[in-house]
Design a protein around this motif. Sequence first.
Motif, short mmCIF file in Angstrom:
data_model
loop_
_atom_site.label_atom_id
_atom_site.label_comp_id
_atom_site.label_asym_id
_atom_site.label_seq_id
_atom_site.Cartn_x
_atom_site.Cartn_y
_atom_site.Cartn_z
N GLN A 144 0.83 -1.20 0.00
CA GLN A 144 0.00 0.00 0.00
C GLN A 144 0.87 1.25 0.00
N ASN A 145 1.92 1.26 0.81
CA ASN A 145 2.84 2.40 0.85
C ASN A 145 3.51 2.60 -0.51
N TRP A 146 3.95 1.53 -1.13
CA TRP A 146 4.59 1.63 -2.44
C TRP A 146 3.61 2.20 -3.47
N ARG A 147 2.36 1.77 -3.41
CA ARG A 147 1.35 2.30 -4.35
C ARG A 147 1.10 3.78 -4.08
N ASN A 148 0.97 4.15 -2.80
CA ASN A 148 0.72 5.56 -2.44
C ASN A 148 1.87 6.47 -2.85
N LYS A 149 3.09 5.98 -2.73
CA LYS A 149 4.28 6.77 -3.08
C LYS A 149 4.58 6.74 -4.58
N GLY A 150 3.86 5.94 -5.32
CA GLY A 150 4.09 5.84 -6.76
C GLY A 150 5.30 4.99 -7.10
N ILE A 151 5.73 4.14 -6.18
CA ILE A 151 6.89 3.28 -6.43
C ILE A 151 6.53 2.16 -7.41
N ILE A 152 5.30 1.67 -7.32
CA ILE A 152 4.85 0.61 -8.22
C ILE A 152 3.50 1.01 -8.83
N ALA A 153 3.39 0.84 -10.13
CA ALA A 153 2.13 1.11 -10.82
C ALA A 153 1.17 -0.06 -10.60
N TYR A 154 -0.12 0.22 -10.66
CA TYR A 154 -1.12 -0.82 -10.43
C TYR A 154 -2.44 -0.42 -11.07
N SER A 155 -3.30 -1.41 -11.20
CA SER A 155 -4.68 -1.18 -11.63
C SER A 155 -5.59 -1.68 -10.53
N GLN A 156 -6.66 -0.95 -10.30
CA GLN A 156 -7.61 -1.37 -9.28
C GLN A 156 -9.01 -1.41 -9.87
N ILE A 157 -9.66 -2.54 -9.71
CA ILE A 157 -11.05 -2.71 -10.13
C ILE A 157 -11.81 -3.08 -8.86
N GLU A 158 -12.61 -2.15 -8.41
CA GLU A 158 -13.28 -2.26 -7.11
C GLU A 158 -12.22 -2.52 -6.04
N ASN A 159 -12.28 -3.64 -5.34
CA ASN A 159 -11.30 -3.91 -4.28
C ASN A 159 -10.14 -4.77 -4.73
#
Length: 94
Positions: free
Chosen positions: A55-70
């Motif tokens: 979660q921290n890595w996603r918030n800091k933009g360290i790792i890109a991701y896709s989210q569909i609902e949860n």
Amino acid sequence: MELQHPNKERLKSIENRLEKLTSELSTIKKTALQALLIDNADFLKLMNISSSTAQNWRNKGIIAYSQIENKIYYKVSDIEQLLDLHYRPFKRAN
């Protein structure tokens, strides 16, 4: 009355082969997509990190991701890029 075509058996054989190839191609496409994406649970296992670290890595933009609902997904290429970016080659001390 059904007409008998001289190549009827051959045409049926070709039709069966095409159906089989279409089915195999569909399976390969599904497998290829799965190889390109992994979900958050697999990412946590792969990187041996906690969900809060991810979660921290996603918030800091360290790792890109896709989210569909949860549900969260990562591209394997983005994970490779993350690892390459933080790669530190071994250096021998003199």
